[in-house]
Write a protein that holds these residues in place. Structure first.
Motif, PDB file in Angstrom:
ATOM      1  N   HIS A 182       0.850  -1.178   0.000  1.00 16.58           N
ATOM      2  CA  HIS A 182       0.000   0.000   0.000  1.00 16.58           C
ATOM      3  C   HIS A 182       0.891   1.234   0.000  1.00 16.58           C
ATOM      4  CE1 HIS A 182      -3.290  -2.602   0.903  1.00 16.58           C
ATOM      5  NE2 HIS A 182      -4.139  -1.609   1.108  1.00 16.58           N
ATOM      6  N   LYS A 183       0.374   2.283  -0.650  1.00 20.28           N
ATOM      7  CA  LYS A 183       1.091   3.547  -0.596  1.00 20.28           C
ATOM      8  C   LYS A 183       0.696   4.244   0.699  1.00 20.28           C
ATOM      9  CE  LYS A 183       1.023   4.951  -4.917  1.00 20.28           C
ATOM     10  NZ  LYS A 183       0.299   5.800  -5.863  1.00 20.28           N
ATOM     11  N   ILE A 184       1.698   4.668   1.438  1.00 21.07           N
ATOM     12  CA  ILE A 184       1.380   5.235   2.749  1.00 21.07           C
ATOM     13  C   ILE A 184       2.099   6.561   2.963  1.00 21.07           C
ATOM     14  CG2 ILE A 184       0.742   3.183   4.054  1.00 21.07           C
ATOM     15  CD1 ILE A 184       3.746   2.957   4.793  1.00 21.07           C
ATOM     16  N   CYS A 185       1.526   7.360   3.848  1.00 16.23           N
ATOM     17  CA  CYS A 185       2.139   8.638   4.172  1.00 16.23           C
ATOM     18  C   CYS A 185       3.082   8.460   5.356  1.00 16.23           C
ATOM     19  CB  CYS A 185       1.065   9.660   4.495  1.00 16.23           C
ATOM     20  SG  CYS A 185       0.228   9.330   6.042  1.00 16.23           S
ATOM     21  N   ASP A 186       3.768   9.517   5.695  1.00 12.54           N
ATOM     22  CA  ASP A 186       4.726   9.472   6.797  1.00 12.54           C
ATOM     23  C   ASP A 186       4.086   9.031   8.102  1.00 12.54           C
ATOM     24  OD1 ASP A 186       6.990   9.996   5.523  1.00 12.54           O
ATOM     25  OD2 ASP A 186       7.174  12.100   6.137  1.00 12.54           O
ATOM     26  N   ASN A 187       2.872   9.541   8.299  1.00 13.68           N
ATOM     27  CA  ASN A 187       2.196   9.259   9.553  1.00 13.68           C
ATOM     28  C   ASN A 187       1.907   7.791   9.737  1.00 13.68           C
ATOM     29  OD1 ASN A 187       2.114  11.712  10.751  1.00 13.68           O
ATOM     30  ND2 ASN A 187       0.167  12.317   9.799  1.00 13.68           N
ATOM     31  N   CYS A 188       1.652   7.123   8.638  1.00  7.96           N
ATOM     32  CA  CYS A 188       1.260   5.716   8.726  1.00  7.96           C
ATOM     33  C   CYS A 188       2.460   4.805   8.540  1.00  7.96           C
ATOM     34  CB  CYS A 188       0.197   5.396   7.692  1.00  7.96           C
ATOM     35  SG  CYS A 188      -1.302   6.348   7.932  1.00  7.96           S
ATOM     36  N   GLN A 189       3.633   5.383   8.516  1.00  7.35           N
ATOM     37  CA  GLN A 189       4.808   4.566   8.273  1.00  7.35           C
ATOM     38  C   GLN A 189       5.494   4.183   9.574  1.00  7.35           C
ATOM     39  OE1 GLN A 189       7.751   6.434   5.798  1.00  7.35           O
ATOM     40  NE2 GLN A 189       9.225   4.836   6.287  1.00  7.35           N
ATOM     41  N   ARG A 190       5.891   2.929   9.644  1.00 10.65           N
ATOM     42  CA  ARG A 190       6.660   2.450  10.785  1.00 10.65           C
ATOM     43  C   ARG A 190       7.817   1.642  10.231  1.00 10.65           C
ATOM     44  NH1 ARG A 190       3.513   5.346  12.441  1.00 10.65           N
ATOM     45  NH2 ARG A 190       2.088   5.252  14.216  1.00 10.65           N
ATOM     46  N   SER A 191       8.750   1.305  11.072  1.00 10.25           N
ATOM     47  CA  SER A 191       9.789   0.430  10.547  1.00 10.25           C
ATOM     48  C   SER A 191       9.769  -0.894  11.290  1.00 10.25           C
ATOM     49  CB  SER A 191      11.153   1.092  10.647  1.00 10.25           C
ATOM     50  OG  SER A 191      11.560   1.118  11.991  1.00 10.25           O
ATOM     51  N   SER A 192      10.029  -1.942  10.533  1.00 11.45           N
ATOM     52  CA  SER A 192      10.007  -3.278  11.121  1.00 11.45           C
ATOM     53  C   SER A 192      11.251  -3.447  11.985  1.00 11.45           C
ATOM     54  CB  SER A 192       9.987  -4.334  10.025  1.00 11.45           C
ATOM     55  OG  SER A 192      11.271  -4.461   9.484  1.00 11.45           O
ATOM     56  N   PHE A 193      11.373  -4.601  12.613  1.00 11.14           N
ATOM     57  CA  PHE A 193      12.520  -4.849  13.472  1.00 11.14           C
ATOM     58  C   PHE A 193      13.825  -4.721  12.697  1.00 11.14           C
ATOM     59  CE2 PHE A 193       9.093  -7.358  15.491  1.00 11.14           C
ATOM     60  CZ  PHE A 193       9.014  -6.626  16.648  1.00 11.14           C
ATOM     61  N   GLU A 194      13.751  -5.072  11.429  1.00  8.00           N
ATOM     62  CA  GLU A 194      14.953  -5.018  10.608  1.00  8.00           C
ATOM     63  C   GLU A 194      15.099  -3.668   9.935  1.00  8.00           C
ATOM     64  OE1 GLU A 194      16.978  -8.111   9.734  1.00  8.00           O
ATOM     65  OE2 GLU A 194      16.152  -8.554  11.704  1.00  8.00           O
ATOM     66  N   GLY A 195      14.224  -2.751  10.240  1.00  5.25           N
ATOM     67  CA  GLY A 195      14.347  -1.414   9.695  1.00  5.25           C
ATOM     68  C   GLY A 195      13.722  -1.229   8.323  1.00  5.25           C
ATOM     69  N   ILE A 196      12.829  -2.119   7.957  1.00  6.24           N
ATOM     70  CA  ILE A 196      12.168  -1.989   6.663  1.00  6.24           C
ATOM     71  C   ILE A 196      10.883  -1.185   6.837  1.00  6.24           C
ATOM     72  CG2 ILE A 196      11.066  -3.291   4.805  1.00  6.24           C
ATOM     73  CD1 ILE A 196      13.049  -5.609   5.766  1.00  6.24           C
ATOM     74  N   SER A 197      10.593  -0.326   5.866  1.00  9.42           N
ATOM     75  CA  SER A 197       9.393   0.507   5.977  1.00  9.42           C
ATOM     76  C   SER A 197       8.140  -0.339   5.795  1.00  9.42           C
ATOM     77  CB  SER A 197       9.388   1.570   4.884  1.00  9.42           C
ATOM     78  OG  SER A 197      10.540   2.334   5.002  1.00  9.42           O
ATOM     79  N   ILE A 198       7.297  -0.268   6.764  1.00  9.38           N
ATOM     80  CA  ILE A 198       6.019  -0.951   6.637  1.00  9.38           C
ATOM     81  C   ILE A 198       4.919  -0.022   7.118  1.00  9.38           C
ATOM     82  CG2 ILE A 198       6.888  -3.310   6.787  1.00  9.38           C
ATOM     83  CD1 ILE A 198       6.209  -3.276   9.743  1.00  9.38           C
ATOM     84  N   CYS A 199       3.714  -0.355   6.750  1.00  7.73           N
ATOM     85  CA  CYS A 199       2.605   0.516   7.108  1.00  7.73           C
ATOM     86  C   CYS A 199       2.133   0.207   8.528  1.00  7.73           C
ATOM     87  CB  CYS A 199       1.454   0.357   6.130  1.00  7.73           C
ATOM     88  SG  CYS A 199       0.559  -1.157   6.341  1.00  7.73           S
ATOM     89  N   ILE A 200       1.318   1.064   9.012  1.00  7.01           N
ATOM     90  CA  ILE A 200       0.917   0.969  10.408  1.00  7.01           C
ATOM     91  C   ILE A 200       0.144  -0.315  10.703  1.00  7.01           C
ATOM     92  CG2 ILE A 200      -1.179   2.319  10.034  1.00  7.01           C
ATOM     93  CD1 ILE A 200      -0.254   3.627  12.832  1.00  7.01           C
ATOM     94  N   VAL A 201      -0.592  -0.773   9.729  1.00  6.51           N
ATOM     95  CA  VAL A 201      -1.373  -1.996   9.938  1.00  6.51           C
ATOM     96  C   VAL A 201      -0.466  -3.212  10.002  1.00  6.51           C
ATOM     97  CG1 VAL A 201      -3.176  -3.468   9.007  1.00  6.51           C
ATOM     98  CG2 VAL A 201      -3.420  -1.002   8.862  1.00  6.51           C
ATOM     99  N   CYS A 202       0.455  -3.268   9.056  1.00  8.08           N
ATOM    100  CA  CYS A 202       1.378  -4.399   9.054  1.00  8.08           C
ATOM    101  C   CYS A 202       2.265  -4.368  10.304  1.00  8.08           C
ATOM    102  CB  CYS A 202       2.241  -4.389   7.804  1.00  8.08           C
ATOM    103  SG  CYS A 202       1.291  -4.606   6.295  1.00  8.08           S
TER     104      CYS A 202
END
Lengths: 227, 677
Positions: B99-119
């Motif tokens: 999904h295309k996400i904005c900054d607000n909905c972006q988080r990083s996984s344990f490995e530092g990969i950009s994922i969305c807030i839901v994932c």
């Protein structure tokens, strides 16, 4: 339990982590856990009946990440009977532990030799082929009765690729360190697993799965160990 | 010197299922039982925690769901619909769901990969619930029961028939081990429907040795696990991530319909869940099973929309959450829900066109905790019967009065208004809906009030009903938000059992607290009179070998609780042996009236000593069409010996002891029906 049973009865924690202590009878598994949860030591030997567990709440701060808040962890520490007659009973509990303390008695040669057997048991019954294990040489306070030297123990730990700690349930030496070390390993493992399942593409083929496979073939070939 | 340990290979693992603990002394056994009990306490705690976590996940998912009523241009965040045109708010793609996400909905996984807030939430829940551990577990170990379960079984097996068998109360924690965190809802579908199948099949061929009979929860866990395992192998289902609706659901659907074909299967599932003694131990968080049918049927018009909604744009739809949740909330609830969800699932498959409009005005809402308060319909369904107390707290108040006009046999409900309703969206348009349960055709509504959480209704709702009948009814009042373009959402409710209601001549309206999900529910069923059944039982001692027979004569029932609008029922009786529900027999359906007469005799061959068996008699209402039958009440004639799996009342126990003590004699008695928990 002295460390506040009330505190253990709420759901105010983030993770439930299950560890299991194993090793020969009389090496001090129960004492170790007792020292960890209650901070006291009972020199009288009481053999564990089959299986038991102790609980403790700790806070865990992932190393390297400063910003994140400490995670509250509820530890369930399973204690197993070392006696052979309980074997069938205790091994069934291996499957559900996320990390292991493998104990031997620094003053007991046989308990050290049996490490190999315990590792075999673990390999078969634990949740994966290469679980997180900490090798603990217990009773390090009994210096004059020591029969297993630190070098020898370290060497053995290296052969198996395990972190090694000399502990003392009597004095509390390295007791907290062993637990936090294992907790660290398990939490890391947890993150790896989750990332792997979440992002199969990034990990595809490589990483853990392959490592496990390699270990399996290697370990199945090496049948005997010098230790 | 070195002692060799027996190397177990994979085949040996199967033999674990029969852990032997015969070598233990009595004290040792007691000690171990004690350890198991402590473990169960912890498991119960853990289960409670996991349910809360799952709620959070569901909320995040719901808020992040793509909405079909919105268009998603290339410069819009697909999670929160915020514009990403500005430099400040650059868009990224989630590496997991793309999904295309904005900054607000972006988080990083344990490995530092950009994922969305839901994932992100999904992965964090995976770690916190312990699901990761199950994911990491070797496939061959997954279908196995855990050490505690095996030990429990062993303890039960080795316990002498006369010694008190240790009771284990807690339902197993399913979430960490059995519930999956798969990417696809299909797997969940398979698991959930599969467990249902396996449960019913274990009902068809019960064997006395089967552990599942002694520990119902154990059996179902194992089946769940093994099914999970199987479904893992059927990976081609999970591969088709984006065609959620096609194959697997149809499969699930088929499985369900095939189940609902035979009239016995649904009720028997229902029945099994009822027989679990754990139900009572869960009482503080659960509502009697009998009520479940009502709970799910409170919102008949919504249950289907909910299911449909998950077929909307997001592939990890709420159906996944729901199913997961079922697994999470313990098999007890899960089976109940499943057994009841048959009709709604039929629709599920057919109307795929419906849209996800589940989050009116909440797209940009911060993930505040208070969101929990606006429990939506689906969460009510999802919770089934397990409601964490924090979630089931008050959600405002309602002011009303009740009057009964004896001259005209009319119940007058005057609804003055509500206050402090909790609603997260922008415009709240509340209205009140009433039912006289258990009859769900009695729906009446007030009109909606615009843009307020302090609505004044000043409206009367009237029911034509006799006082006698009213005493067996429960007034259900629920407050809803009437949304113009989306699904109406649930704001709170309360229930009033009339049998305990204190009528006053000139009643004044009072304020009553609304509940997100009511524990009031549990009050009325246990106290309500469900009618009587007159049966005669005769124990025939064995002539040569075997254990003899039990003859049960079902004579008639009296004062059954009306289900149909005309105040009658279409009742039939099921008789089965306890434990294990063996040799189930059914009477014909007697249509109409509340005092059906059957006069049928059944012979039930015993498979164990008569003292260790029992008889369960349940009265059912046969619903029209595809609706599952409804349990009207039942009795359990059994002695305390087997009471660890069924709990008889004193009356029932006395009856059964009399039967056991006088072989060859017919014992004739009228027994009060109960909700059978």
């Amino acid at each position: 339990m002295s460390n506040g049973t009330d505190q253990l009865n709420n759901t105010e924690y983030d993770y439930l982590i299950k560890f299991l202590a194993l090793g020969d009878s009389g090496v001090g598994k129960t004492s170790f856990l007792f020292q960890y949860t209650d901070g006291s030591f009972e020199s009288k030997f009481v053999t564990t009946v089959g299986i038991d567990f102790r609980e403790k709440r700790v806070s865990y701060k992932p190393s390297g990440v400063d910003s994140s808040r400490a995670q509250r962890v509820h530890l369930q520490l399973w204690d197993t009977a070392g006696q052979e007659r309980f074997r069938s009973l205790t091994t069934a509990f291996f499957r559900d532990a996320m990390g292991f303390f493998l104990f031997f008695d620094l003053a007991n040669e046989q308990s050290f030799l049996n490490i190999r057997n315990w590792l075999d048991q673990l390999k078969q019954h634990s949740y994966c082929e290469t679980p997180d294990i900490i090798l603990c040489g217990n009773k390090c306070d009994l210096d004059d009765m020591r029969v297993v030297s630190e070098e020898r123990a370290r060497e053995c730990a290296e052969t198996y690729g395990l972190p090694y700690l000399e502990t003392s349930a009597a004095t509390g030496h390295n007791v907290n360190k062993a637990v936090s070390m294992l907790l660290d390993l398990v939490m890391k493992r947890m993150e790896e697993v989750v990332d792997k399942t979440l992002l199969p593409a990034q990990y595809g083929g490589g990483g853990k799965t392959e490592l496990q496979g390699a270990n399996e073939t290697e370990e199945s070939k090496s049948s005997g160990c010098a230790c | 010197m070195k002692f060799m340990m027996t190397n177990r290979n994979k085949d040996d693992i199967d033999s674990w299922a029969n852990m032997e603990i015969g070598f233990l002394t009595e004290t040792e056994r007691d000690f171990i039982v004690n350890v198991l009990k402590r473990d169960e306490k912890l498991k119960l705690l853990e289960q409670k925690r996991i349910i809360n976590l799952k709620c959070e996940l569901r909320d995040v998912r719901r808020r992040g769901a793509k909405r079909a009523d919105l268009t998603y241009s290339s410069h819009v965040c697909e999670r929160c619909n915020a514009s990403t045109k500005h430099l400040k708010n650059k868009s990224v793609r989630c590496q997991v769901c793309r999904h295309k996400i904005c900054d607000n909905c972006q988080r990083s996984s344990f490995e530092g990969i950009s994922i969305c807030i839901v994932c992100y939430k999904e992965s964090s829940i995976k770690t916190k619930t312990g699901e990761w551990f199950y994911d990491a577990m070797r496939a061959e170990l997954k279908p196995m029961a855990d050490g505690c379960t095996l030990l429990k079984q062993a303890v039960i097996r080795t316990s002498k028939p006369n010694s008190p068998t240790p009771k284990f109360h807690t339902p197993e924690i399913l979430c960490t081990q059995a519930s999956s965190s798969s990417h696809s809802s299909q797997r969940q579908e398979l698991i959930s429907c599969g467990s249902m199948e396996s449960l019913s099949s274990s009902l068809e061929t019960p064997s006395p040795q089967k552990v599942g009979n002694l520990f119902p929860e154990t059996g179902s866990i194992e089946s769940l696990r093994s099914l999970r395992y199987m479904s893992n192998r059927e990976s081609y289902f999970s591969d088709s991530d984006h065609s959620v609706t096609s194959l697997p659901i149809t499969k699930g659907h088929r499985a369900r319909t095939s189940l609902s074909h035979s009239p016995q299967s649904s009720p028997s599932l229902f029945d099994t869940s009822l027989s679990k003694p754990e139900a009572s131990s869960l009482a503080h968080q659960s509502i009697p099973s009998d009520d479940f049918s009502r709970a799910s049927a409170y919102f008949p018009d919504h249950s289907t929309t909910h299911d449909n909604e998950s077929l909307g744009s997001r592939h990890k739809g709420q159906s996944t959450v729901k199913k997961k949740f079922l697994a999470a909330s313990g098999k007890l609830q899960a089976h109940r829900i499943l057994s009841r969800s048959v009709p709604s699932l039929v629709n599920f498959n057919e109307s795929e066109s419906s849209q996800d409009k589940s989050t009116p005005g909440s797209a940009k809402t911060k993930f505040a905790k208070k969101h929990k308060n606006s429990l939506s319909v689906s969460s009510m369904e999802m919770f089934g019967k397990i409601i964490p107390e924090e979630v089931a707290r008050s959600t405002g108040e309602i002011k009303f009065s009740l009057d009964f006009e004896y001259k005209t046999n009319t119940l007058v409900i005057f609804i003055a208004g509500c206050r402090n309703l909790i609603y997260v969206g922008k415009h709240c348009e509340p209205y009140v809906k009433c039912y006289l349960l258990p009859d769900r055709t009695t729906k009446k509504k007030t009109s909606a009030r615009k843009n307020t959480t302090f609505p004044i209704f000043d409206q009367e709702i009237k029911y034509s009903v006799t006082m006698d009948e009213l005493c067996n009814r429960v007034l259900e009042m629920s407050v809803w938000n009437a949304a113009t373009f989306s699904r109406n959402s649930f704001l709170g409710h309360l229930q009033i059992p009339f049998n305990t209601w204190k009528w006053t001549p000139q009643s004044v309206a009072h304020w009553y607290p609304l509940k997100a999900l009511s524990s009031v529910n549990s009050l009325h069923t246990s106290s309500t009179y469900k009618g009587d059944i007159l049966i005669a039982v005769c124990y025939e001692a064995p002539k040569t070998q075997g254990f003899g027979d039990v003859h049960v004569m079902v004579k008639h029932a009296k004062n059954l609780i009306p289900v149909l609008p005309n105040g009658t029922v279409n009742a039939y009786v099921k008789v089965s042996l306890l434990p294990g529900k063996e040799s189930r027999k059914k009477t014909v359906v007697v249509e109409g009236g509340n005092d059906p007469v059957w006069n049928v005799t059944f012979r039930l061959p015993l498979n164990r000593k008569v003292e260790q068996s029992g008889v369960q008699v349940t009265v059912w209402h046969k619903s029209s069409g595809t609706k599952p039958p409804e349990l009207l009440g039942g009795i359990r004639l059994v002695s305390k010996l087997v009471a660890y799996m069924t709990s008889p009342t004193a009356e029932e126990e006395l009856f059964w002891n009399q039967v056991c003590d006088s072989p060859g004699l017919w014992i004739d008695k009228s027994v009060g029906l109960r909700a059978l928990l």
